[in-house]
Each structure stands twice: as C-alpha cells, then as structure tokens.
Design an enzyme around this catalytic site. Structure first.
Site, PDB file in Angstrom:
ATOM      1  CB  CYS A  26       3.669  -0.520  12.705  1.00  0.00           C
ATOM      2  SG  CYS A  26       4.157  -2.214  12.330  1.00  0.00           S
ATOM      3  CB  SER A  57      -0.973   0.059   1.223  1.00  0.00           C
ATOM      4  OG  SER A  57      -0.235  -0.393   2.501  1.00  0.00           O
TER       5      SER A  57
END
Length: 866
Positions: free
Chosen positions: A337, A196
C-alpha cells in the site's frame, strides 16, 4: 514474537508504528465532549495537517504520474477515503443482504449524497466480480456522525461482526483477485494481519464449493506479531471454516516442511512427495504505507524518504521466501500500500534478477478490465541523506552498505558490494537460519570497516529518520545526474492511484513460477558471505570477539551441510533466554557431530521431541478418544457418512480435560500430519472449526459435549437425533426471549416434542411453511440454532449478537414484527453452567495464543481493515 529473534531497527520501528494509536498520543486530541458535543464543538481541536513538502518533492521527482495530473492527485489525497465493504457470497443470508441493499438502503441513501462528483450514494464497484463489493459516498467519520445514516451504520457494524460482510478498503480487495484461486489450491498469506484479505481468500474457496461441503483448498495465514495474530484470528473466526491454519512466524523465515530431509534412503521415494508447497502465495509485505494517507492522515506527519529505503531488503527477503515456497506453475502476487518505487518496482526487479528464467512477470491487463490502473515504472531514483542518486556507483562509500544496488533499476553495484542472494525452494532447504546468518554476517561486515568509516556510518545512522545527511558529509552527497532504465518488463506491474477511481493507492505485481529456482544461487551466496567473513577475521575478532566470529562462520557453513540444525536452533531461539541461546550452540555442535556419524542419531533425537515445542502455544493434538467420540455420535445420531476419524483435533494433550474439539478439513489434516513428521516446524496459533464443547450440567446429560454454533452448519445435514423443527413464530420467540417453558410455545406439539428429548444439547431447525421434515434435514441452507433442553424449558445457546442478527433476518424474510420486550418484567433466567449461551465461552478460544490475553486484544474499527 516471531521465534524470539531480534529484528533490525527499521523493522522494529515499522511494527511499532503500525500499532500506534494516533488519537491516544495526539497532543491536539480534544477532551471528552460534554452535553453531546463532538470535536466540532471544541475550538482547540485542529485536524491533521495534510501537507508534507518532502512527500511532494519525492513523488514529483519519481514521476509516478504526469505533471499535468499533479494537482488532481494531491487534491484527492487530501480528501477523506470513502467507505467500502464486501458481501460474503458464501454466507447463509447472501441473497437477503443483496436484496436489502438494492431495495432498501440504496433508495433511502439517495438523498444523502454529499459529493457533487458522485452520482450514487451507494453503488457496486464495477470491477469486482458479481457485484459483491460496494462503494459508499461517505467516509467512516461521516457514517459515525450523520444521524440520517445511523441505521445503515448499525447495519454495517452488525453484519461485519457476524461475518456476512467485511468492511475493507477497495484497493485492498484487488490483490487476492489476481491470484486466480481454484477450489483445490493451497494458499499462503505471508503477512496476513489484520485478516481481511485472508477472509477474502476463504470466501473464494468456499464459494467455489457446493453449500454444506468442505472445499479441498487450504489457506495458511501467517503474521510475525502475536497481537496482530489475535486480530487476524478475530477476523477469520467470522468465517467459521475448517480450511484455515494461522501461524506465527517471520515471513522471510517461514519454515519449510520437507519430509525428504528427515527420512532414511529407504523411504526417500515416498518422502519426496511430502513437502509443504503452495499453489498460490499472497505476499502483501510490510511497507511505508503512504498509499493510505486518505484513511490515516497522520501519515502526512510521519512520512519521510528513508522509510521505504529501510524496508526494501526485508521486502525482498519476504518475496524471495514466498517464491521458494511456491509450486512450479504457481502464481504469487506481490503487493504494497505504498507508492514508492523502491518498495515496489525495485523489489520486483530484484526478484526477477535473482530467479532468472525460473520466474516471469505476468501481463494481467486483460483481467479485471474495469479496474483503473497505471503501468509500472522502468526508471526511478533513490533518495538518501537529502540527495538523489540514479546509479549505485554514485552512492558515497560510507553509505554503500546501507543503500543496496537492488534499490536501483539496473540492480548493479560496485564489485566490492555483495548483493544478498536468498533464492530457495521448499524442496531445497529452509531459510530459517539462512536469513539470520545473512543478517549477522552483514552486521559484522559493517562493523569491520576502518575506524574512520565506522565513525562516519555511526554518525550517519543518527539522522536516519530525518532523511538528511550529517553536516560533516553533506558536501559528498551531490545529486546524481546519471539515471538507469530497467531491462525487465516492469510495465506489467500495476500502480493504482487515488484520483483514477476515488480510492487509496496500491501496487500489485503478479509473478508466475516456471521452474525450480536455481540452487547454485544459494550456494554461491553463502560462499561469498563466508569469504567476506574470512577476509575480515582480524577486524571481526576485534569488534565482536573470536568466539562470536567462529560461531557465525559455523552457522553459515552448517546451513548448507545440515538442515536439521534449524529444528533445535529455532526452538531454542523461541525460548528467548540467555541460557536457551547457550544451549542452542551446544545442541548445534552435538547434532553436527551426529550428522557426520550418520542419520540414525538425528532421527532418534527427532522422535524424542515432545509435542508443543513452541513456548506459550498449546500443541495441536489429534483427538482419538474413541469412548468420547462414540458417545457424541450415539447421542446426536451422526451419520457414518460424516468423516470424523483423523479430522478432530484439540489443543490439550490431557484428553480427560479437553474443553473444545475442533474439526479440520482433509487438506489441513495432511499438513498437520506432515508437520508432526518433520518435528513441528509450524508454530500454529489457531486452526479448524470449533464443533464440540464440553458442557457440565447439574441435572446430568448422557453426553458431556454439546454442539458448537460455529460447527453446526457443517454437521446439521448428518444429525438424526436431538433435533426439533419449529415454526417461524416459535423460532422467533426462542431468539427473542432466549428461554421458554415447554407449555408456552405457540405450537403445543412442538412443546411436547421438546419435553420428550433427552436432557442436554439439541438443535432447533426453522421450518418454513409446510416443508417436509426430511427435506429440511438434508438442506445445507436450513436455518438452525443450538439449544439446551432442561427439565422444564428450552434455552437458546447462541451469542446475543448472533441471536439478534438472526432474529432480524427471519423477521425480514417472513414479514414478522419484533415486539419490544417488557423492560419491567425481567426475562426468565436458568441457573447453572448448562444454561449459559454459546457466546459466553467464545473469548476462551484465545488460550492457544502465546503470551497474550483476549482482553488485551486491540480491535480497531472494522472499517480500518486493510
């Protein structure tokens, strides 16, 4: 996988966990519901527990947020993550989708607001440029289950599949924005799957170029895992771009393509200009992922303090390789993350420490001002075996080879502990064997400790995942009271925490390369490794055998002396068999002798290399069959202004059996030519835009290749033959019924023109109102589809999904109604392979991927893309 090179236990475990299907292995997973009941109807089902005392203790101690915010922080972590998506501004229907969101869905969803803290059910993210990213006040689960949201959920799935939008976590959209991408940049996405962020980068470079023109920019998307490469290719195919190369390498060993190393002195001046470097590098490294607990609640159960410690060295190696491939003046974004400072600030500090004055940490607080963020930490601790340590000197001796000094704020350790230095530039040397030699040497050093220490370390490794110290040594692990503060400006880093803007957690650091990295760091690091190996020779021979020790020393030595050894060594390692490894050792010795005699022998050996050196991956071949190209140009009337020479590639070396021809941009063409000159160091799994496909027909056609729907938008302004212009109603009927006989078109003249075409592939363009045909042909935003002209009819060659989406788009634009097809009357079908729709062959594109089938590709819900 990744050249067949073995990974360490932590790295193997990380990628294994990354592909784990939580529901498949969950013992509490509810059985299939009967009578339409969901999980709520099953009393035995229990949701994942959103608690982990070790998690709370760890982050309280690290003080990533003030103590007064802790309750808000934990409360937000336990809530489901809202859905977010991004609109592709370079797509054909960008304005239509924006209008539909603003005028239709935004109003209809107002009554469905479920959170008292949210004012809008759907709203643009204020910090994302151009209102292209949207926030939904519904989780993925709510979108799936709420009947009132069914139409909107279908809209999201359909538009995501065709590439008009991308469903992506909001914080995952942040790192590419800080790259400050320009239209002519070469960009490397080092750990790109699931894709993405890569898609976001492609949007940026295409949005900066006029419609219908190819940008000068280039994106190289890399991932270590073959299956994840499949997912990456699936994601990026929606973009239909000629400016992308997908590679399959370990990020820390990404090969350098420097022609200067492969040329004689006579061509050295010219070769110095030919090397693969990047203006921008996105380094979104593998991490523990605890910032995704809202999206993946099983992380609560799996998390432990050892996860971040185990990945720290890998993250440093990947980041240093990215910095070596970055051009002077370029920008690299490091991101995870994870909320763990050992994976974040500690890695950034180690990069700055190794690179010295060559790299600076940028202050980007003025960029994206509406994005809520926290400054990076300047002090933190390391937890190992259940105890806290503030300085490396307090680590017990048996753990100092595992807990590195770079994990601490100062980065300084005991004198007897060697810090790995892998500072490299693309114009200095390759790191392919450098890191492997480093890993092998470190392994040997650990094994060379005295017997007691070796037993101690083996005992300690048993409990690595639990985060607890072995019972025998717990008394040694008293919590350290000393702490350190980093001297680097780590406050310039960004930590995004969930309760600031109802999102996930993320860490971002923006680094700027000021000058070439210091080569002396590399040489000193290699020499120190050699010295350690020689000091421990006796022990190494006892544990590993004298042959292996000698081989390891030779490898370390040859990394500095002769970079050409990497070529054959890397190729043979990719073969994965024992015989190949034996052959690698023999070839290394042969090439080493040739290097001593002169460069002529290595150049001859390199010329003899065949294309397609990577096992299971089809080679990239420039398509130069002039007869076929002339046939295509003549049949479709392609203008001379459309460049074909040097831009067509295929994956089949047998030109007589080529099934697909791909189009690549000038930037991709340059990289391919350089890659061939240096011996095909890049393991390319996918590239280019599919523009022509071989098509057989029982009725015959003057041209054996048809147009591909993917490449049609690029080629359309240059086609002068085999082209038709249909009214909105006839265009709608074609999409709806897919096959129509010539007399059945509403516009009789259109039917006559269609019947007069040569048999074979043709293009049907939508004519809006009374547009002049000449203006439509040159309009890059024109709506067109690929069809097949048979004896009696016209057949659409567009996949059913694309056809349905396009049908709804033009119906909304022109206010046309879509009548339901008569289910009792089957649609007319045309027999023969020449009448099959375009989508029937799309899955065959996976042929270029190694050891993988398209049917085996596990594609998760699009909303899980990160």
């Amino acid at each position: 996988m990744g050249g067949g090179r073995k990974r360490g236990r932590t790295q193997r475990r990380h990628f294994k966990q990354g592909r784990e299907n939580v529901w498949k292995h969950n013992p509490q997973r509810p059985p299939a519901a009967e009578g339409g009941e969901g999980r709520e109807g099953n009393p035995s089902w229990q949701p994942f527990a959103t608690e982990n005392p070790a998690f709370e203790e760890y982050y309280k101690e690290q003080q990533i947020i003030p103590e007064e915010e802790w309750d808000d922080f934990m409360s937000m972590l336990r809530k489901p993550l809202p859905s977010t998506f991004r609109i592709n501004a370079s797509c054909q229907f960008f304005q239509d989708i924006c209008s539909q969101l603003e005028n239709d869905f935004r109003k209809s969803l107002e009554t469905e607001v479920s959170d008292e803290h949210e004012e809008d059910a759907i709203r643009p993210l204020p910090w994302y440029p151009g209102n292209l990213a949207w926030h939904l006040n519904f989780s993925r689960m709510q979108l799936r289950r709420n009947q009132a949201l069914e139409s909107f959920h279908e809209f999201l799935k359909r538009e995501n599949e065709v590439g008009n939008i991308t469903r992506q976590e909001a914080v995952s959209m942040v790192p590419p924005l800080f790259l400050n991408v320009q239209p002519d940049h070469h960009i490397l996405d080092m750990c790109a799957a699931p894709g993405s962020k890569t898609f976001q980068l492609l949007e940026m470079i295409h949005q900066s170029t006029k419609p219908g023109l190819l940008p000068n920019a280039l994106v190289v998307a890399n991932d270590v895992d073959v299956q994840r490469c499949n997912l990456l290719i699936h994601q990026t195919k929606r973009m239909c771009t000629a400016n992308l190369i997908v590679t399959n390498h370990e990020a820390q060993n990404f090969p350098g393509c420097n022609l200067a190393k492969f040329c004689s002195e006579t061509c050295m001046d010219e070769a110095k200009l030919q090397r693969l470097e990047f203006d921008r590098v996105l380094c979104d490294v593998p991490c523990s992922g605890d910032g995704t607990v809202r999206k993946a609640p099983d992380m609560w159960r799996k998390w432990n303090a050892g996860m971040g410690n185990g990945l720290h060295r890998l993250q440093v190696e990947i980041a240093m390789r990215g910095m070596g491939l970055l051009k002077v003046g370029g920008r690299m974004v490091y991101s995870t993350c994870s909320m763990n400072p050992v994976e974040n600030e500690a890695v950034v500090a180690e990069i700055l420490r190794r690179c010295g004055d060559s790299v600076e940490l940028l202050d980007v607080s003025n960029e994206l001002p509406e994005l809520a963020r926290r400054p990076g930490l300047n002090t933190w601790k390391v937890r190992d075996r259940g105890s806290w340590f503030g300085v490396h000197e307090d680590i017990p001796r048996y753990r100092k080879s595992v807990v590195s000094p770079s994990m601490f704020p100062s980065g300084k350790g005991s004198k007897d502990v060697e810090v790995n230095t892998d500072v490299i530039d693309a114009d200095m040397k390759d790191s392919t064997d450098m890191v492997e030699g480093e890993q092998e040497t470190n392994t040997a050093i650990n094994k060379s400790n005295d017997d007691d220490d070796q037993k101690t370390e083996e005992k300690a490794e048993v409990d690595c995942e639990s985060g607890e110290a072995p019972t025998r040594y717990k008394k040694l692990n008293s919590t350290s009271t000393r702490t350190e503060h980093s001297d680097y400006p780590l406050h310039r880093c960004m930590r995004i925490v969930p309760h600031d803007q109802n999102s996930g957690a993320f860490f971002i650091a923006v680094l700027h390369k000021l000058s070439p990295l210091n080569e002396s760091h590399v040489v000193d690091g290699v020499k120190s490794e050699q010295n350690i190996s020689k000091d421990k020779t006796g022990k190494l021979e006892k544990d590993l055998g004298s042959d292996k020790v000698s081989s390891e020393e030779n490898i370390v030595h040859q990394q500095v002396v002769d970079d050409t050894n990497v070529l054959d060594g890397e190729q043979n390692r990719d073969m994965g068999s024992k015989s190949s490894k034996d052959k690698t050792s023999e070839d290394t010795k042969v090439i080493g002798n040739e290097a001593e005699k002169g460069q002529a022998g290595t150049r001859d050996r390199r010329r003899q290399q065949n294309q397609g050196r990577w096992r299971g991956v089809d080679p990239v071949i420039f398509f130069k069959d002039e007869v076929t190209v002339k046939s295509i140009v003549s049949f479709y009337g392609i203008k001379d202004s459309f460049p074909l020479d040097g831009h067509l590639v295929t994956r089949n070396p047998d030109t007589s059996h080529v099934k697909r021809i791909y189009y690549v941009s000038k930037s991709v063409q340059d990289v391919l030519e350089l890659n061939i000159k240096v011996g095909e160091r890049l393991k390319i799994t996918s590239l280019g835009l599919k523009i022509f496909e071989r098509q057989s027909s029982k009725d015959g056609s003057p041209c054996t290749f048809r147009l591909s729907s993917e490449g049609l938008p690029l080629l359309l302004p240059y086609i002068t033959k085999q082209i038709l212009y249909a009214s909105a109603i006839d265009f709608q009927h074609l999409l709806q019924y897919r096959t129509i006989k010539f007399p059945d078109f509403v516009d009789a003249k259109f039917g006559e023109e269609a019947s007069a075409l040569l048999p074979g592939c043709c293009v049907v363009v939508l004519r809006e109102g009374h547009q002049d045909i000449g203006s439509i042909a040159t309009d890059p935003s024109a709506i067109a589809i690929v069809c097949w002209k048979g004896k009696t009819n016209l057949c659409v060659m567009v996949s059913p999904l694309d056809g349905k989406e396009l049908l709804e788009r033009i119906s909304l634009r022109f206010g046309l109604k879509i009548p339901k097809l008569d289910e009792e009357k089957p649609n007319p079908k045309i027999t023969g392979s020449d009448e099959q729709p375009d989508g029937a062959t799309e899955t065959d594109d996976q042929e270029c991927l190694p050891e993988s089938k398209a049917s085996d590709m596990e594609i998760p819900d699009a909303g899980e893309a990160e």
